[in-house]
Design a protein around this motif. Structure first.
Motif, mmCIF file in Angstrom:
data_model
loop_
_atom_site.group_PDB
_atom_site.id
_atom_site.type_symbol
_atom_site.label_atom_id
_atom_site.label_comp_id
_atom_site.label_asym_id
_atom_site.label_seq_id
_atom_site.Cartn_x
_atom_site.Cartn_y
_atom_site.Cartn_z
ATOM 1 N N PRO A 30 0.797 -1.234 0.000
ATOM 2 C CA PRO A 30 0.000 0.000 0.000
ATOM 3 C C PRO A 30 0.830 1.284 0.000
ATOM 4 O O PRO A 30 0.284 2.361 -0.218
ATOM 5 C CB PRO A 30 -0.833 -0.118 1.278
ATOM 6 N N ARG A 84 2.921 -6.267 6.849
ATOM 7 C CA ARG A 84 2.420 -5.706 8.108
ATOM 8 C C ARG A 84 2.963 -4.302 8.345
ATOM 9 O O ARG A 84 2.239 -3.403 8.768
ATOM 10 C CB ARG A 84 2.796 -6.623 9.269
ATOM 11 N N THR A 86 4.031 -2.123 6.068
ATOM 12 C CA THR A 86 3.457 -1.168 5.117
ATOM 13 C C THR A 86 2.005 -0.832 5.465
ATOM 14 O O THR A 86 1.564 0.301 5.260
ATOM 15 C CB THR A 86 3.540 -1.672 3.660
ATOM 16 N N LEU A 87 1.261 -1.786 6.013
ATOM 17 C CA LEU A 87 -0.113 -1.499 6.452
ATOM 18 C C LEU A 87 -0.123 -0.519 7.614
ATOM 19 O O LEU A 87 -0.970 0.383 7.673
ATOM 20 C CB LEU A 87 -0.838 -2.788 6.831
ATOM 21 N N GLN A 88 0.823 -0.675 8.545
ATOM 22 C CA GLN A 88 0.934 0.289 9.643
ATOM 23 C C GLN A 88 1.202 1.694 9.094
ATOM 24 O O GLN A 88 0.615 2.665 9.546
ATOM 25 C CB GLN A 88 2.073 -0.090 10.589
ATOM 26 N N LYS A 90 0.479 2.881 6.095
ATOM 27 C CA LYS A 90 -0.697 3.372 5.381
ATOM 28 C C LYS A 90 -1.734 3.926 6.357
ATOM 29 O O LYS A 90 -2.352 4.961 6.107
ATOM 30 C CB LYS A 90 -1.299 2.249 4.525
ATOM 31 N N LYS A 91 -1.928 3.240 7.496
ATOM 32 C CA LYS A 91 -2.881 3.704 8.504
ATOM 33 C C LYS A 91 -2.495 5.067 9.071
ATOM 34 O O LYS A 91 -3.351 5.824 9.507
ATOM 35 C CB LYS A 91 -3.000 2.687 9.638
ATOM 36 N N LEU A 92 -1.202 5.389 9.051
ATOM 37 C CA LEU A 92 -0.730 6.698 9.515
ATOM 38 C C LEU A 92 -0.879 7.776 8.444
ATOM 39 O O LEU A 92 -0.612 8.939 8.704
ATOM 40 C CB LEU A 92 0.744 6.620 9.919
ATOM 41 N N GLY A 93 -1.255 7.381 7.237
ATOM 42 C CA GLY A 93 -1.350 8.331 6.133
ATOM 43 C C GLY A 93 -0.051 8.498 5.369
ATOM 44 O O GLY A 93 0.133 9.470 4.641
ATOM 45 N N ARG A 121 5.589 10.979 4.489
ATOM 46 C CA ARG A 121 4.597 11.518 3.554
ATOM 47 C C ARG A 121 5.354 12.398 2.564
ATOM 48 O O ARG A 121 6.183 13.220 2.950
ATOM 49 C CB ARG A 121 3.550 12.347 4.301
#
Length: 128
Positions: A30, A84, A86-88, A90-93, A121
């Protein structure tokens, strides 16, 4: 004639094999992934350091006769850790993970691992 046939066969197989890579920057993640030796071309702002760690039991093939035969996690376990992480992010934006590192240790009964990276970011690009 045999040498020529062997050379032709080897040349035809040249594109069939890919060298093994530590972990690939797969399009399925992601966020973009950049390992410790890589940097994104775009400027970015740091968000948060992230880490995935744990232990998994040794597989039967890793030890035998009270000796260590093989160390570390297999490629599927590493890919799961990266997913895992990369999902963390993504959840942070985050748009990317930079400075991704993987380390492991092996004990008599377990493989331990730590995968870490910095969620970032990308900065907005202003056109002039």
């Amino acid at each position: 004639m045999k040498k020529l046939a062997v050379i032709a066969l080897l040349l035809s197989l040249t594109g069939c094999f890919q060298p093994m890579v530590y972990l690939r920057n797969k399009l399925g993640y992601p966020v973009d992934v950049f390992y410790d030796t890589q940097r994104p071309e775009r400027p970015f702002d740091p968000l948060q350091d992230l880490e995935v760690k744990g232990e998994v039991p040794l597989a039967a093939r890793q030890s035998g006769n009270r000796r260590m035969l093989e160390r570390g996690n297999d490629m599927q376990q590493k890919e799961l850790m990266l997913a895992r992480l990369t999902l963390q992010a993504k959840k942070l934006g985050a748009d990317a993970l930079v400075s991704v590192r993987y380390t492991y240790y092996t004990s008599m009964t377990d493989n331990g691992y730590v995968m870490s990276g910095l969620a970032v970011r990308y900065k907005e690009e202003h056109s002039q």
